[in-house]
Write an enzyme that holds these catalytic residues in place. Sequence first.
Site, PDB file in Angstrom:
ATOM      1  N   CYS A 171       0.841  -1.041   0.045  1.00  0.00           N
ATOM      2  CA  CYS A 171      -0.076  -0.023   0.147  1.00  0.00           C
ATOM      3  C   CYS A 171       0.851   1.113   0.070  1.00  0.00           C
ATOM      4  CB  CYS A 171      -1.009  -0.095   1.136  1.00  0.00           C
ATOM      5  SG  CYS A 171      -1.989  -1.633   1.300  1.00  0.00           S
ATOM      6  N   HIS A 311      -2.067   8.179   5.815  1.00  0.00           N
ATOM      7  CA  HIS A 311      -2.419   6.778   5.556  1.00  0.00           C
ATOM      8  C   HIS A 311      -3.783   6.400   5.729  1.00  0.00           C
ATOM      9  CE1 HIS A 311      -1.555   3.205   3.192  1.00  0.00           C
ATOM     10  NE2 HIS A 311      -1.812   2.520   4.272  1.00  0.00           N
ATOM     11  N   GLU A 322      -0.450   5.270  13.639  1.00  0.00           N
ATOM     12  CA  GLU A 322      -0.172   6.237  12.652  1.00  0.00           C
ATOM     13  C   GLU A 322      -0.325   7.789  13.440  1.00  0.00           C
ATOM     14  OE1 GLU A 322      -0.335   7.983   8.201  1.00  0.00           O
ATOM     15  OE2 GLU A 322      -1.895   7.006   9.060  1.00  0.00           O
ATOM     16  N   LYS A 340      -9.205   8.561   2.069  1.00  0.00           N
ATOM     17  CA  LYS A 340      -9.860   7.297   1.778  1.00  0.00           C
ATOM     18  C   LYS A 340     -11.337   7.034   1.859  1.00  0.00           C
ATOM     19  CE  LYS A 340      -5.432   4.647   2.002  1.00  0.00           C
ATOM     20  NZ  LYS A 340      -4.535   5.645   2.596  1.00  0.00           N
ATOM     21  N   HIS A 345      -9.698   2.751  -0.409  1.00  0.00           N
ATOM     22  CA  HIS A 345      -8.239   2.381  -0.057  1.00  0.00           C
ATOM     23  C   HIS A 345      -7.890   1.784  -1.413  1.00  0.00           C
ATOM     24  CE1 HIS A 345      -4.446   1.341   1.197  1.00  0.00           C
ATOM     25  NE2 HIS A 345      -4.643   0.518   2.072  1.00  0.00           N
ATOM     26  N   PHE A 404       1.899  -3.372   3.859  1.00  0.00           N
ATOM     27  CA  PHE A 404       1.964  -4.764   4.188  1.00  0.00           C
ATOM     28  C   PHE A 404       3.284  -4.998   4.185  1.00  0.00           C
ATOM     29  CE2 PHE A 404      -2.473  -6.675   4.281  1.00  0.00           C
ATOM     30  CZ  PHE A 404      -2.981  -5.988   5.010  1.00  0.00           C
TER      31      PHE A 404
END
Length: 416
Positions: A171, A311, A322, A340, A345, A404
């Site tokens: 991502c 993110h 985060e 998002k 996403h 990931f």
Amino acid sequence: MTGRPYHPEPFAAAVTGIGMVTAAGTGAEATWRTVSEASTAPSVPHRPELHGLPCDFMYTITGLDPRALLGVATARLMDRFSQLAVIAAREAVADAGLDPSVWDAGRVAVVIGSAHGGLPFYDEQHTLLTERGARRVSPKLAPLTVVNGAASSVATDLGALGPSQAVSTACSSGTVAIGTAHQMLRTGACDIVIAGGAESVCSRLLIASACRLKAVSTRRDDPEAACRPFDTHRDGFVVGEGAGLLVLERPEHARARGAAVRAHIAGYGASSDAYSAVAPDPEGLGIERALRFALADAGVGARDIGHVNAHGTSTVSNDLIEATMLRRVLGEHPLVTSTKAMTGHTLGAAGGIETALTVLALQHRLVPPTVNLDAPDPAIPIEVVSKEARPGTFDAAVKTSLGFGGHNAALVLTRA
């Protein structure tokens, strides 16, 4: 923090063009208008391909016919993620005022990130193989499904003869692609780079796995409200499709041709958590390293950053980790958003789309709202903009991405 980046001299790449195609709109201005003005998310349809799964909905680009834009023969040579990349690239190049018929093609590079490439076509062909035999499998499987398909397609479409590269860091792919472009321009390897990310993964196999991992929301009764970054009731992300590409140039090249500069990519940092295949470092130390590297690369301090496009995936752990890291590094003053909830996403495309939105936020000095943030999580220690866009006087902004496998990336952007 361990590790210190070495940069021989400051360098800021000029952003001269942007192109986007997302569930929020086809085109950069349409996407920006929806993201900055909307109080609710776009329609998030249930997809027949996902019927029966706990999450059977995703952010989908509607009203777009790639065959009409690219031509039937050209479109057939690309998977959908590559088609979206070419459409976004054409817009970005036109926005930059560039003419591919006269540019120095050997000095033009392409770097595009994608997490999964043409996974839906792979699924389709696997079904054909198992149900109808090997003779039904397409000979175009490899070129249509490989992750480098978007970069190859864009380079071919534009006649760009410089380096053409694919980035696949889950991502964070789109953000790493832009950071890689920044480094290429810094070394003088090229004068222009088309960089960002593209993704389209309406894959039953992938979404089924994400459901098992409990990474995606299962709010089937209200999909438009399912993606809710930093909200107390968040329960996972919602997949989206799209592409976001930037035209980056060496500043002297942009000046020489009189280009209008939208913003600058002033700093880039990347790191690895080396912690887990699916979970971020629980202390956020990896993304902290990437952010501190980017700040050092740009030569700016925490107080200089007025806006963060986070993110912000709408997962319970990622948002908290985060946010805690952002407070630790930047303090409480930056206006933070996650876009998002308006685009979904988009996985490997997220960094490209969200960096383009950050460029526009700097230009307009306006922070888009985090839609669906109805009950802010009291444990989130940052100022997240919600409900409606917030004006600000900031001259520098940050884009953060986590992927990931522990792939972290951060960019520092500054006003032109």
